[in-house]
Design a protein around this motif. Sequence first.
Motif, short mmCIF file in Angstrom:
data_model
loop_
_atom_site.label_atom_id
_atom_site.label_comp_id
_atom_site.label_asym_id
_atom_site.label_seq_id
_atom_site.Cartn_x
_atom_site.Cartn_y
_atom_site.Cartn_z
N VAL A 1 0.66 -1.29 -0.19
CA VAL A 1 0.12 0.06 -0.06
C VAL A 1 1.06 0.92 -0.18
O VAL A 1 1.81 1.55 0.86
CB VAL A 1 -1.01 -0.13 1.19
CG1 VAL A 1 -1.68 1.36 0.93
CG2 VAL A 1 -1.82 -1.40 1.46
N THR B 1 -2.17 7.21 0.29
CA THR B 1 -3.12 6.89 -0.17
C THR B 1 -4.51 7.35 0.39
O THR B 1 -4.33 7.30 2.23
CB THR B 1 -3.27 5.01 0.01
OG1 THR B 1 -2.35 3.81 -0.80
CG2 THR B 1 -4.40 4.42 0.23
N VAL C 1 -7.71 -0.41 -3.61
CA VAL C 1 -5.64 0.09 -4.05
C VAL C 1 -5.69 -1.29 -5.23
O VAL C 1 -5.36 -2.67 -4.71
CB VAL C 1 -4.35 -0.12 -3.35
CG1 VAL C 1 -3.36 0.17 -3.59
CG2 VAL C 1 -4.89 1.44 -2.06
N GLN D 1 -4.38 10.39 5.32
CA GLN D 1 -3.93 9.51 3.89
C GLN D 1 -2.09 8.52 4.62
O GLN D 1 -2.31 8.90 6.28
CB GLN D 1 -2.76 10.27 2.88
CG GLN D 1 -2.47 11.80 3.79
CD GLN D 1 -2.23 12.13 2.68
OE1 GLN D 1 -1.96 13.41 2.32
NE2 GLN D 1 -0.47 12.34 2.01
N THR D 2 -1.70 7.94 3.94
CA THR D 2 -0.98 7.27 4.95
C THR D 2 0.51 7.43 4.55
O THR D 2 0.61 8.52 4.17
CB THR D 2 -1.34 6.28 3.65
OG1 THR D 2 -0.52 5.46 2.68
CG2 THR D 2 -2.03 4.57 4.34
N ASP E 1 4.57 3.53 3.07
CA ASP E 1 4.63 2.07 2.18
C ASP E 1 4.38 1.55 3.26
O ASP E 1 5.55 1.30 4.22
CB ASP E 1 5.94 2.67 0.78
CG ASP E 1 5.33 3.08 0.25
OD1 ASP E 1 5.22 3.81 -0.32
OD2 ASP E 1 6.56 2.93 -1.03
#
Length: 348
Positions: free
Chosen positions: A159, A163, A194, A296-297, A300
């Motif tokens: 991910v 994101t 995703v 958001q993230t 990664d």
Amino acid sequence: MMKKKALRKACALFVSAALWAGSALTTFAAAPVSMQDKLTAIETAAYGNGQTGALLDRVNRLEGDFEAQHPNDAVAARVERLYGMIFTNEKGPSLLTQMNAVEYRFNDEVSMEPIQKRITALEMNITGKTEAGAFNRRIDKLAGYAYGADPLPLTQYVVPAATLIRIALVTPINAKNIKVDDIVEFKASEDVFVDGMLIIAKGAPGMGKVTKVKTAKNFGRDAVVEVDFETIRAMDSTDLKTHIGAEAEEKMEGYAMAAGAGIAGMAVLGPIGVVGAAFVKGRNVNLPEGTELYIQTKEDTILYGLNAPEGAARAAELEAKRKAEAEAKAKKKKADEEETKSENEANN
């Protein structure tokens, strides 16, 4: 208008009281380290809360419920084995990940209730009765109802950072009664996909912390609350690190969401003079439960996602509709502003 870099200070959300000028979730913390903490985490996931009594009795009960008896091993090793089975995804999807995949298939949503309650609810909905036996065997049987003889469609996936996740507040934020270090609970208000993989299910819990509070004061000084939106739970029970970043800010501004629109809001005193201003009280921050915004993230992250093409298609359709509505609204607003400007010029 406040600059964007100020908005991202400490990866937090600055909420001004101008925000409103125009307009049983399970909390979680750092992964447990001690045997006692891990045992409590297992019991909470299984039954809803930590149990009482002798450690050995508690371990024996869990091993019976998860069909994982190892009576000759050390207690610490047995707890570690149970913890790995339920929570970790190192050797394949954990039991919680499998439970999530099965539940999503039937409900299009993942509950944060304990495993025992979730299994019972699904069994009652599908067969009209509850089954006996170990939790893992009951989950396997439910998986058969959900996916037939096929394996659960779970795949490891990276991910990417940034994101976007649409969330809704569970904990109301009010500058009058919230304090620094208070926990702010929130949840995913819709599924996050995703590349067709369900990464975060609607209803997934998130947790943040209040880092700064200023109440409203005279001279029109608005209240300010700063919240660090730290983590949200992924489909495979990984706690994803999150924050309000540039992409989330842009999304909120583009959709003219209440939170996004108010972040940069500034209170204006108007031409009432300094003496009059002393008696003008600033506006309070008051964000009720259900207020939506984007986070958001942060980085990664490798985790298991659920291949759910139908859900991904629905999500894409919803996003396209939302975008079209936002664009139409922005276009109308611009046209109205131009019309007002023309009328003012004509009158002058």
